[in-house]
Design an enzyme around this catalytic site. Structure first.
Site, PDB file in Angstrom:
ATOM      1  CB  CYS A 128     -40.821-124.187 -19.465  1.00 38.03           C
ATOM      2  SG  CYS A 128     -42.629-124.729 -20.390  1.00 38.03           S
ATOM      3  CB  SER A 179     -38.658 -93.315 -36.862  1.00 35.97           C
ATOM      4  OG  SER A 179     -39.592 -93.470 -35.721  1.00 35.97           O
ATOM      5  CB  CYS A 239     -44.762 -92.958 -45.462  1.00 33.63           C
ATOM      6  SG  CYS A 239     -45.860 -94.129 -43.840  1.00 33.63           S
ATOM      7  CB  CYS A 274     -47.926 -98.889 -41.897  1.00 34.83           C
ATOM      8  SG  CYS A 274     -47.021 -99.234 -42.791  1.00 34.83           S
ATOM      9  CG  PHE A 334     -48.344 -99.807 -29.838  1.00 37.57           C
ATOM     10  CD1 PHE A 334     -49.930-100.353 -29.994  1.00 37.57           C
ATOM     11  CD2 PHE A 334     -47.294 -99.403 -29.212  1.00 37.57           C
ATOM     12  CE1 PHE A 334     -50.297 -99.849 -28.402  1.00 37.57           C
ATOM     13  CE2 PHE A 334     -48.285 -99.353 -27.840  1.00 37.57           C
ATOM     14  CZ  PHE A 334     -50.281 -99.576 -27.821  1.00 37.57           C
ATOM     15  CD  GLU A 335     -47.133 -98.542 -38.236  1.00 37.18           C
ATOM     16  OE1 GLU A 335     -46.898 -97.970 -38.399  1.00 37.18           O
ATOM     17  OE2 GLU A 335     -45.446 -97.380 -37.713  1.00 37.18           O
ATOM     18  CB  THR A 372     -38.225-101.867 -34.401  1.00 39.61           C
ATOM     19  OG1 THR A 372     -38.195-100.082 -33.996  1.00 39.61           O
ATOM     20  CG2 THR A 372     -38.856-101.451 -35.962  1.00 39.61           C
ATOM     21  CB  CYS A 432     -41.527-100.735 -45.691  1.00 40.90           C
ATOM     22  SG  CYS A 432     -41.904 -99.081 -46.860  1.00 40.90           S
TER      23      CYS A 432
END
Length: 678
Positions: free
Chosen positions: A107, A278, A332, A457, A484-485, A508, A613
């Site tokens: 707000c 990356s 990965c 992932c 986005f993943e 990120t 990870c």
């Protein structure tokens, strides 16, 4: 500004008011026997059917119908005056209830709200604000939702706010978003008052950041925070060897907190250390080599090291050493999915397809995969921060092109969902995204956008299902950040928040920039704020977030009104046990504790679900020190061979190596970044 508040409506169909559900992929709500707006109850699966209160001119109550009618009969200027008059009649809150816990985030002014059940099981809302306009909005909402059960409030879509007609001619876009955020805060309070919602408040571990302190809540947060003030001896030793041997370091945001803590401290004394996503790791490495670094240590998974090596070679820096942090493969799950037969068949289908075809491949893949893809169909690399622009530019530049995205299934699905939302924006807003697109071009793109169905992932897979449901139940009024993943459920939650100015979806770097922007906004105010962010990505980002936030708060000095940031880690629900289970400490997280994982407090579930990870954690501080110690030593040259990235030296019939072919899609991406054209 959300269009939900744009037009006053006193009699519209249920289908119209509920159109947002269809846009979100939810079943459309159909009211049997009524064509007026309805109170939503008893939604069934499939074709949703609701029991209706056909006499109310809103979704919520007869009170909101009356208020809506009063507002709709006035001019925009008088509507604002009427809104302010509602606020003057509001009972407000006593000072002791105007707490940070009751504050509504998002707000433009300070707004507080409370909720409790009365003797009949109905929700009693109360609220207040230090602004006349916001106070009027509080009055409008508390009266509109008065006398309803928690379950009824939860089912009310935000579209019911349309009936008040508080659009751009009445209030500013930020005020309109503020009202939406008040409504979301009320829905969250209602969820927590249901039987299923009890216990969802403060369920997840979190870390609160101030200018000079860190306060972890829960074992997982403690594990993340303990290395944010690194061992000075480890920093001294690393800086000494980097300086002596002229070694640069590029590391991904997802590194272990211990490693990031040491790197962040060392970077203040040795300039050739970079922690990033990356996309820019290779560029940073090139700059370090040009500045005199003779070797570069890459802290990431193998495709990142391969990418750095390939870009360095392309820049004429083949004599600069590039090293991984393990002799074993640093894998990965996503990159590995793209190396299987299913992905090859997917690309063969693309290559055999009629018309123009473009393979948009996520950077999180090996050079071998990129080379194989480009052999079958024209291929361009993308990242989570530029994938949307890449697809839009391709569709604009090559009419009728078929887009084949891969290998990340979640990102592909989220991309399709995003473009479905874009269609709803209208031509003017779409043109802001890309000047050559409009509603018609985006609609025509949707059936030509394909994505691979079998690549995920293992970390981002966590943020779906039960975890997302718990976030929605207990944290829907917080700022939502999502990579986005992430699975579609988390993506949708963040996109909904984004429409209210409370969320972001992207890379990120996008997430870090979003957090910094919200902190900067709060520093410009004259009152305290605790900004709560749900971190919908790998928890290794916390080091960069802490460093960024604390730098901003410290730089503000005495002008800091008292801003703090709470980062929530939505770990696997399997990692949370009730008091007394697996040695949970009484009182931790209100009787909950996080089960220590294999690394003593890593916060993983017994079934393997983590918010970190395991591959990235192979890049340990000890491994980094070992590699650095081997550089420029007689025995090191032979030993370092095992730490070099795969060379991909096999030749094709034209005499090109796999590495040379694999870098072609990366070159296309870099060209697009520099010129804006494919």
């Amino acid at each position: 500004m959300s269009r939900l508040l744009a037009q006053p409506r006193t009699a519209v169909t249920a289908q119209l008011n509920l159109k947002g559900r269809a846009a979100l992929g939810k079943p459309a709500l159909r009211c049997q026997g009524f064509t007026r707006p309805v109170r939503v109850r008893d939604v069934q699966r499939g074709t949703a059917v609701v029991k209706c209160v056909g006499t109310a001119a809103s979704f919520a109550s007869e009170a909101s119908a009356r208020l809506s009618a009063d507002l709709s009969q006035t001019s925009p200027a008088d509507r604002l005056k009427l809104l302010v008059s509602y606020g003057k009649k509001l009972a407000g809150l006593p000072e002791e209830e105007k707490t940070m816990a009751n504050r509504v985030m998002g707000c433009t002014t300070q707004v507080w709200m409370t909720a409790k059940l009365d003797d009949n099981g109905n929700v009693e809302f109360a609220g207040d604000s230090d602004s006349d306009i916001s106070r009027g909005m509080v009055a409008l909402l508390t009266e509109s939702l008065a006398g309803l059960k928690p379950e009824e409030i939860i089912e009310i879509p935000a579209e019911f706010l349309e009936s008040f007609g508080l659009g751009g001619s009445v209030v500013t876009p930020s005020r309109a978003n503020g009202m939406l955020n008040m409504f979301e805060a009320m829905k969250k309070s209602a969820r927590l008052l249901t039987e299923s919602g009890k216990g969802c408040s403060n369920l997840f571990p979190s870390l609160t950041i101030t200018a000079d302190s860190l306060t972890p809540q829960g074992a997982y947060a403690v594990a993340q925070a303990q290395y944010l003030e690194p061992d000075s001896a480890a920093v001294d030793r690393l800086v000494e060897v980097l300086t002596e041997k002229k070694i640069g370091i590029v590391a991904h945001f997802y590194m272990d907190p211990e490693v990031q803590g040491v790197l962040s401290a060392a970077a203040k004394r040795w300039p050739h250390i970079a922690i990033s996503d990356s996309l820019v790791m290779a560029d940073k490495a090139v700059n370090m080599a040009k500045a005199g670094c003779q070797s570069v240590a890459v802290l990431g998974v193998d495709f990142m090291t391969e990418n750095v090596r390939a870009v360095m070679d392309g820049a004429g820096l083949a004599d600069v050493g590039v090293y991984r942090m393990a002799t074993d493969k640093i894998g990965c799950s996503l990159a590995e999915a793209a190396e299987g037969e299913l992905y090859t068949n997917y690309l063969r289908e693309a290559g055999a397809n009629q018309g123009s075809n473009l393979h948009v491949i996520y950077i999180n893949t090996s050079l071998r995969t990129k080379a194989a893809g480009n052999d079958l169909v024209p291929t361009i690399t993308c990242t989570s921060s530029n994938v949307v622009n890449t697809v839009l530019q391709a569709a604009a530049q090559v009419p009728g092109v078929n887009i084949w995205y891969g290998p990340d299934t979640y990102m592909g699905g989220n991309l399709a969902e995003l473009f479905q939302r874009v269609v709803q924006l209208g031509d003017e807003e779409i043109a802001k995204l890309h000047p050559e697109h409009n509603t018609q071009t985006i609609q025509s793109l949707l059936p030509r956008l394909r994505y691979f169905q079998d690549g995920t992932c293992i970390v981002h897979h966590l943020f779906g299902g039960e975890v997302c449901a718990a976030v929605r139940a207990g944290y829907s009024d917080a700022y939502q950040t999502a990579h986005f993943e992430v699975p579609g459920e988390m993506f949708q939650l963040a996109m909904e928040a984004r429409e209210r100015g409370m969320g972001t979806v992207g890379s990120t770097s996008n997430i870090l920039d979003f957090i910094a922007a919200r902190v900067q906004e709060s520093l410009a105010l004259d009152y305290k704020s605790n900004l709560r962010f749900v971190l919908g990505t790998e928890s290794g980002m916390i080091t960069s977030i802490v460093n960024k936030v604390q730098d901003m708060l410290r730089d503000a000095g005495d002008s800091n009104p008292g801003v703090s940031v709470e980062v929530v880690f939505p770990v696997s629900l399997d990692a949370i046990s009730t008091e007394g289970t697996l040695g949970a400490a009484p009182g931790a997280l209100g009787g909950l504790a996080v089960v220590p994982g294999p690394a003593a407090g890593e916060g993983c579930s017994t079934s393997g679900g983590c918010a970190s990870c395991p591959y990235m954690k192979m890049n340990s501080l000890a491994a980094l020190q070992t590699v650095c110690d081997l550089v420029s030593t007689p025995e090191g040259e032979a030993a370092l061979k095992a730490f070099e990235p795969e060379k991909y030296s096999e030749l094709d019939p034209a005499g090109r190596t796999v590495a040379e072919r694999g870098v072609i899609p990366i070159t296309h991406m870099r060209h697009f970044q520099q010129t804006g054209s494919l």
